[in-house]
Motif scaffolding. Structure first.
Motif, PDB file in Angstrom:
ATOM      1  N   SER A   5       0.811  -1.218   0.000  1.00 58.39           N
ATOM      2  CA  SER A   5       0.000   0.000   0.000  1.00 58.39           C
ATOM      3  C   SER A   5       0.843   1.266   0.000  1.00 58.39           C
ATOM      4  N   ARG A   6       2.105   1.174   0.392  1.00 54.49           N
ATOM      5  CA  ARG A   6       2.958   2.363   0.432  1.00 54.49           C
ATOM      6  C   ARG A   6       3.953   2.398  -0.731  1.00 54.49           C
ATOM      7  N   LEU A   7       4.474   1.253  -1.110  1.00 52.96           N
ATOM      8  CA  LEU A   7       5.528   1.231  -2.123  1.00 52.96           C
ATOM      9  C   LEU A   7       4.990   1.384  -3.544  1.00 52.96           C
ATOM     10  N   THR A   8       3.872   0.712  -3.842  1.00 55.30           N
ATOM     11  CA  THR A   8       3.307   0.771  -5.198  1.00 55.30           C
ATOM     12  C   THR A   8       2.940   2.199  -5.621  1.00 55.30           C
ATOM     13  N   PRO A   9       2.244   3.002  -4.778  1.00 55.64           N
ATOM     14  CA  PRO A   9       1.973   4.389  -5.170  1.00 55.64           C
ATOM     15  C   PRO A   9       3.238   5.208  -5.386  1.00 55.64           C
ATOM     16  N   MET A  10       4.281   4.956  -4.583  1.00 54.12           N
ATOM     17  CA  MET A  10       5.549   5.675  -4.755  1.00 54.12           C
ATOM     18  C   MET A  10       6.154   5.391  -6.130  1.00 54.12           C
ATOM     19  N   ILE A  11       6.125   4.120  -6.526  1.00 58.83           N
ATOM     20  CA  ILE A  11       6.688   3.728  -7.825  1.00 58.83           C
ATOM     21  C   ILE A  11       5.876   4.344  -8.964  1.00 58.83           C
ATOM     22  N   CYS A  12       4.532   4.235  -8.868  1.00 59.89           N
ATOM     23  CA  CYS A  12       3.664   4.782  -9.927  1.00 59.89           C
ATOM     24  C   CYS A  12       3.855   6.284 -10.087  1.00 59.89           C
ATOM     25  N   GLN A  13       3.860   7.009  -8.966  1.00 60.31           N
ATOM     26  CA  GLN A  13       4.014   8.461  -9.035  1.00 60.31           C
ATOM     27  C   GLN A  13       5.441   8.859  -9.397  1.00 60.31           C
ATOM     28  N   GLY A  14       6.416   8.022  -9.024  1.00 60.72           N
ATOM     29  CA  GLY A  14       7.799   8.287  -9.429  1.00 60.72           C
ATOM     30  C   GLY A  14       7.954   8.242 -10.937  1.00 60.72           C
ATOM     31  N   ILE A  15       7.293   7.275 -11.581  1.00 61.17           N
ATOM     32  CA  ILE A  15       7.330   7.167 -13.053  1.00 61.17           C
ATOM     33  C   ILE A  15       6.705   8.400 -13.688  1.00 61.17           C
ATOM     34  N   ILE A  16       5.555   8.825 -13.147  1.00 60.69           N
ATOM     35  CA  ILE A  16       4.872  10.013 -13.678  1.00 60.69           C
ATOM     36  C   ILE A  16       5.737  11.256 -13.504  1.00 60.69           C
ATOM     37  N   MET A  17       6.387  11.399 -12.335  1.00 58.19           N
ATOM     38  CA  MET A  17       7.225  12.566 -12.086  1.00 58.19           C
ATOM     39  C   MET A  17       8.420  12.598 -13.037  1.00 58.19           C
ATOM     40  N   ILE A  18       9.037  11.434 -13.300  1.00 55.95           N
ATOM     41  CA  ILE A  18      10.177  11.366 -14.223  1.00 55.95           C
ATOM     42  C   ILE A  18       9.736  11.756 -15.629  1.00 55.95           C
ATOM     43  N   MET A  19       8.582  11.242 -16.059  1.00 56.79           N
ATOM     44  CA  MET A  19       8.069  11.588 -17.394  1.00 56.79           C
ATOM     45  C   MET A  19       7.750  13.082 -17.488  1.00 56.79           C
ATOM     46  N   THR A  20       7.187  13.642 -16.409  1.00 64.36           N
ATOM     47  CA  THR A  20       6.860  15.073 -16.394  1.00 64.36           C
ATOM     48  C   THR A  20       8.122  15.925 -16.447  1.00 64.36           C
ATOM     49  N   SER A  21       9.176  15.488 -15.769  1.00 63.55           N
ATOM     50  CA  SER A  21      10.430  16.253 -15.732  1.00 63.55           C
ATOM     51  C   SER A  21      11.107  16.315 -17.099  1.00 63.55           C
ATOM     52  N   ARG A  22      10.723  15.444 -18.011  1.00 69.02           N
ATOM     53  CA  ARG A  22      11.324  15.410 -19.350  1.00 69.02           C
ATOM     54  C   ARG A  22      10.570  16.290 -20.354  1.00 69.02           C
ATOM     55  N   LEU A  23       9.474  16.905 -19.923  1.00 70.58           N
ATOM     56  CA  LEU A  23       8.684  17.752 -20.819  1.00 70.58           C
ATOM     57  C   LEU A  23       9.412  19.056 -21.127  1.00 70.58           C
ATOM     58  N   GLU A  24       9.217  19.553 -22.323  1.00 77.33           N
ATOM     59  CA  GLU A  24       9.685  20.888 -22.697  1.00 77.33           C
ATOM     60  C   GLU A  24       8.532  21.855 -22.472  1.00 77.33           C
ATOM     61  N   LEU A  25       8.756  22.852 -21.624  1.00 79.38           N
ATOM     62  CA  LEU A  25       7.692  23.755 -21.224  1.00 79.38           C
ATOM     63  C   LEU A  25       7.847  25.130 -21.843  1.00 79.38           C
ATOM     64  N   CYS A  26       6.697  25.755 -22.163  1.00 79.33           N
ATOM     65  CA  CYS A  26       6.698  27.085 -22.782  1.00 79.33           C
ATOM     66  C   CYS A  26       6.038  28.137 -21.902  1.00 79.33           C
ATOM     67  N   GLY A  27       5.874  27.864 -20.646  1.00 78.99           N
ATOM     68  CA  GLY A  27       5.271  28.825 -19.727  1.00 78.99           C
ATOM     69  C   GLY A  27       5.637  28.505 -18.299  1.00 78.99           C
ATOM     70  N   SER A  28       5.392  29.456 -17.420  1.00 80.89           N
ATOM     71  CA  SER A  28       5.764  29.267 -16.016  1.00 80.89           C
ATOM     72  C   SER A  28       4.650  29.652 -15.045  1.00 80.89           C
ATOM     73  N   HIS A  29       3.431  29.925 -15.552  1.00 83.19           N
ATOM     74  CA  HIS A  29       2.315  30.325 -14.688  1.00 83.19           C
ATOM     75  C   HIS A  29       1.351  29.143 -14.502  1.00 83.19           C
ATOM     76  N   ILE A  30       1.125  28.778 -13.251  1.00 86.79           N
ATOM     77  CA  ILE A  30       0.220  27.679 -12.920  1.00 86.79           C
ATOM     78  C   ILE A  30      -0.966  28.252 -12.155  1.00 86.79           C
ATOM     79  N   ASN A  31      -2.160  28.120 -12.725  1.00 85.07           N
ATOM     80  CA  ASN A  31      -3.359  28.717 -12.133  1.00 85.07           C
ATOM     81  C   ASN A  31      -3.950  27.797 -11.069  1.00 85.07           C
ATOM     82  N   LYS A  32      -3.183  27.572 -10.009  1.00 85.14           N
ATOM     83  CA  LYS A  32      -3.631  26.714  -8.914  1.00 85.14           C
ATOM     84  C   LYS A  32      -2.835  27.067  -7.664  1.00 85.14           C
ATOM     85  N   LEU A  33      -3.268  26.514  -6.517  1.00 85.50           N
ATOM     86  CA  LEU A  33      -2.578  26.777  -5.252  1.00 85.50           C
ATOM     87  C   LEU A  33      -1.274  26.003  -5.147  1.00 85.50           C
ATOM     88  N   TYR A  34      -1.148  24.921  -5.896  1.00 81.99           N
ATOM     89  CA  TYR A  34       0.058  24.099  -5.857  1.00 81.99           C
ATOM     90  C   TYR A  34       0.264  23.456  -7.227  1.00 81.99           C
TER      91      TYR A  34
END
Length: 311
Positions: free
Chosen positions: A150-179
């Motif tokens: 229950s603790r390790l599987t979510p870490m692995i799943c979200q770790g994969i998503i975070m790595i994929m997100t970190s590889r994106l090329e971004l064209c803006g820096s404004h996020i319309n949210k609290l976080y």
């Protein structure tokens, strides 16, 4: 085209239109909520650890749920500490690394919450449907394995998503949210995000599959529990709080996901902020209160602990 690694920070614009007086009021309310989350989860964790009568699988899983309730408040540069700082600050900036860490911590918390509730549903299913075999099935080794899952599987799943997100090329820096959240960064991407979207939706389906598993197990539980007064009493005492917690976190997460993907700019900013904060504030505050009120063993242990402190 700006590469993601060239960005050093992001601007969070969720509080940009809020008056100073309202920010101070929200700071006070959030501080109380933050303290309450630490208190109610901390009390249940200490009670379960100290009282040997609660050293049973069901209470170990409840302790695991409360530990997850403290995961976001105690994590570095995630929601509550950053949000409280932003309420008193004129500039709402977060570093690129801090943004990625928010994505990882916030969504691994939500996924772990559902995974822990699924494990607790399995425990209740065995306890009510196979009571004579309960102790042979729910051994210390099995309990440890379920907690680890229950603790390790979510870490692995979200770790994969975070790595994929970190590889994106971004064209803006404004996020319309609290976080920061994964979908907000996908909207800022200069290139295709098909792979990220597929993995993200696959992750969502995987964890809502946990909800389906819980519902199927409860169909069997209801059939068996209501055949006798004792089974009905056991179901009411141990399963009703679990269902309330499941409803609590599922509705909160569903609102957050639906807004992130289908929310429009015409929606009032106050409603957007509420939908962003409720997934991180409501479940960790209500879950231990629900269990503390419904489970008599927990009630007695908590009261005994406080009486001992006063004495």
């Amino acid at each position: 085209m700006a590469n993601a690694t060239a960005l050093n920070f992001f601007y969070l614009t969720g509080l940009s239109h809020m008056s100073q007086r309202l920010r101070l009021l929200l700071f006070a309310v959030t501080s109380l909520c933050y303290a309450a989350i630490l208190l109610v989860n901390g009390v249940l964790i200490v009670t379960i650890i100290v009282d040997k009568k609660l050293h049973e699988p069901m209470y170990f899983f409840l302790c695991n749920l409360c530990v997850n309730g403290l995961y976001v408040p105690l994590s570095f540069v995630v929601f509550f500490p950053k949000f409280l700082h932003d309420l008193l600050s004129k500039s709402h900036i977060i570093s690129y690394f801090g943004c990625l860490m928010q994505i990882f911590v916030v969504y691994s918390y939500a996924a772990t919450e559902i995974a822990v509730l699924a494990v607790m549903a399995y425990d209740r299913y065995v306890a009510i449907c196979r009571p004579l075999q309960y102790h042979s099935i729910m051994t210390k080794c099995r309990v440890l394995w379920l907690v680890t899952f229950s603790r390790l599987t979510p870490m692995i799943c979200q770790g994969i998503i975070m790595i994929m997100t970190s590889r994106l090329e971004l064209c803006g820096s404004h996020i319309n949210k609290l976080y920061c959240e994964n979908w907000s960064l996908l909207k800022l991407s200069c290139g295709p995000t098909t792979a990220n979207s597929i993995v993200g939706f696959g992750n969502i389906l995987f964890y809502f599959g946990h909800d389906l598993f819980i519902m199927c197990s409860y169909v069997q539980l209801v059939k068996l529990a209501f055949r006798s007064k004792e089974g009905k009493k056991k179901f009411t005492q141990t399963c009703v709080p679990h269902l309330l917690c499941l409803f609590n976190v599922t509705v909160a997460l569903l609102f957050d996901l639906m807004y992130a993907r289908y929310g429009t700019s015409s929606m009032p900013q106050s409603l957007r902020n509420f939908m962003a904060i409720q997934i991180l504030a409501i479940p960790p505050l209500l879950n231990p209160i629900i269990y503390g009120l419904k489970l008599s063993k927990v009630q007695h242990s908590v009261l005994k602990y406080f009486r001992r402190k006063k004495g």
